[in-house]
Scaffold this active site. Structure first.
Site, PDB file in Angstrom:
ATOM      1  N   SER A 142       0.862  -1.109  -0.078  1.00 57.12           N
ATOM      2  CA  SER A 142      -0.153  -0.132  -0.002  1.00 57.12           C
ATOM      3  C   SER A 142       0.935   1.238  -0.133  1.00 57.12           C
ATOM      4  O   SER A 142       1.839   1.069   0.342  1.00 57.12           O
ATOM      5  CB  SER A 142      -0.873   0.022   1.514  1.00 57.12           C
ATOM      6  N   TYR A 155      -1.833  -0.339  10.217  1.00 58.98           N
ATOM      7  CA  TYR A 155      -1.719  -0.685   8.802  1.00 58.98           C
ATOM      8  C   TYR A 155      -0.293  -0.412   8.126  1.00 58.98           C
ATOM      9  O   TYR A 155       0.298  -1.057   7.195  1.00 58.98           O
ATOM     10  CB  TYR A 155      -3.018   0.173   8.059  1.00 58.98           C
ATOM     11  N   LYS A 159       1.927  -3.017   6.242  1.00 63.88           N
ATOM     12  CA  LYS A 159       2.267  -2.898   4.516  1.00 63.88           C
ATOM     13  C   LYS A 159       3.705  -2.539   4.462  1.00 63.88           C
ATOM     14  O   LYS A 159       4.429  -3.187   3.452  1.00 63.88           O
ATOM     15  CB  LYS A 159       1.438  -1.843   4.101  1.00 63.88           C
TER      16      LYS A 159
END
Length: 309
Positions: A142, A155, A159
């Protein structure tokens, strides 16, 4: 078809980007193992492939546990006789700022994204090595993992970690002929649908209309289908020489992200003590690197009122 005879697993493929990846792999000839935590969603995904002549089965289970990874690989082998491709797409969000993020918020995201990628890749790579299959590992990263994003400590960590693992796997699996790459998608998803900045693009996508050129070209923001073609290509024999890369894709744009490199290097006799930095700290202050994503202003014709405005 480029993937005729290949067998693929796509985690988190019941809907959204994962479903688009699975459908494109099937369209190119691969037999696909769908994965989702919801049985009805998984069944619909399978039907979307089999109804057009493709081959697909489902495993309904959360990624993260080793047991799920084993079940996914075993299902591929039992159903289609082999495994050639793994796309690790499954993920969840628990967004909140650092000081409000609970242990559960952090652990849930890390378990699904990071541990889930690790356990499924470990199982798939073990099978590929033991059976001398020059397989393809494609992990989904991401922009948040590359540059950070407000409210996404968990997150971003997951990632960024995925890309770090991919670079290591590319080294470890090279001798076996197995490639490992990360794809950094920028596309209309359930998450971007809630961001006012992308409203005009999401609105066009939902209507089945082409997205405005500002989004597709200037921002590299597009549909799930724009990303799926890159996934299928990396899964093919044509991409045998591509490994250890982080590849961004969205709209009309494709990117190869550089590996982290030193932006500036300077030396100081005797080392960089507190005193040395206090006297000559411009090596740091004059070379600060950017953080986060920075978007240009929307053209007037693409602006939409914020929800509730």
């Amino acid at each position: 078809m480029s993937l005729d005879g290949k067998v693929a697993i796509v985690t988190g493929s019941g809907r959204g980007l994962g479903l688009a990846y699975a459908q494109e792999l099937a369209r190119q000839g691969a037999s696909v193992v769908i994965n989702d935590v919801d049985e009805a969603t998984a069944a619909e995904a399978v039907a979307s492939i089999t109804s057009t002549g493709g081959k697909a089965v489902a495993v309904v289970a959360p990624v993260g546990p080793t047991e799920t990874a084993k079940q996914l690989v075993q299902t591929a082998v039992d159903s289609y006789g082999r495994l050639d491709i793994l796309v690790t797409n499954a993920g969840v969000l628990r967004d909140t700022v650092l000081w409000k993020m609970s242990d559960e918020d952090f652990d849930t995201v890390i378990n699904v994204h990071l541990r889930g990628t690790f356990t499924t890749v470990r199982e798939a790579a073990t099978y590929m090595r033991e059976n001398q299959i020059p397989g393809r590992i494609i992990a989904i990263g991401s922009p948040t993992g590359q540059r950070g994003n407000f409210g996404q400590t968990n997150y971003a960590a997951a990632k960024a970690g995925i890309v770090g693992m991919v670079r290591t796997w590319a080294l470890e699996l090279k001798k076996a002929g197995i490639t490992a790459n990360a794809v950094i998608p920028v596309a209309a998803t359930a998450m971007t649908a809630t961001v006012p900045y992308f409203a005009a693009a999401v609105e066009a996508d939902e209507k089945g209309e082409p997205m405005p050129a500002f989004f597709r070209h200037d921002l590299g923001f597009g549909t799930a289908a724009d990303v799926a073609g890159v996934i299928a290509y990396l899964a093919s024999d044509a991409a045998a020489s591509i490994t250890g890369q982080a590849i961004g894709v969205g709209g009309d744009r494709i990117q190869v992200w550089t590996h982290p490199e030193a932006a500036v290097t300077e030396y100081h006799d005797g080392g960089w003590s507190y005193e040395a930095l206090s006297t000559d700290g411009t090596v740091l202050t004059d070379n600060l690197q950017s953080i986060g994503e920075k978007f240009p202003p929307l053209p007037d014709e693409l602006q939409r009122p914020a929800p509730g405005a």
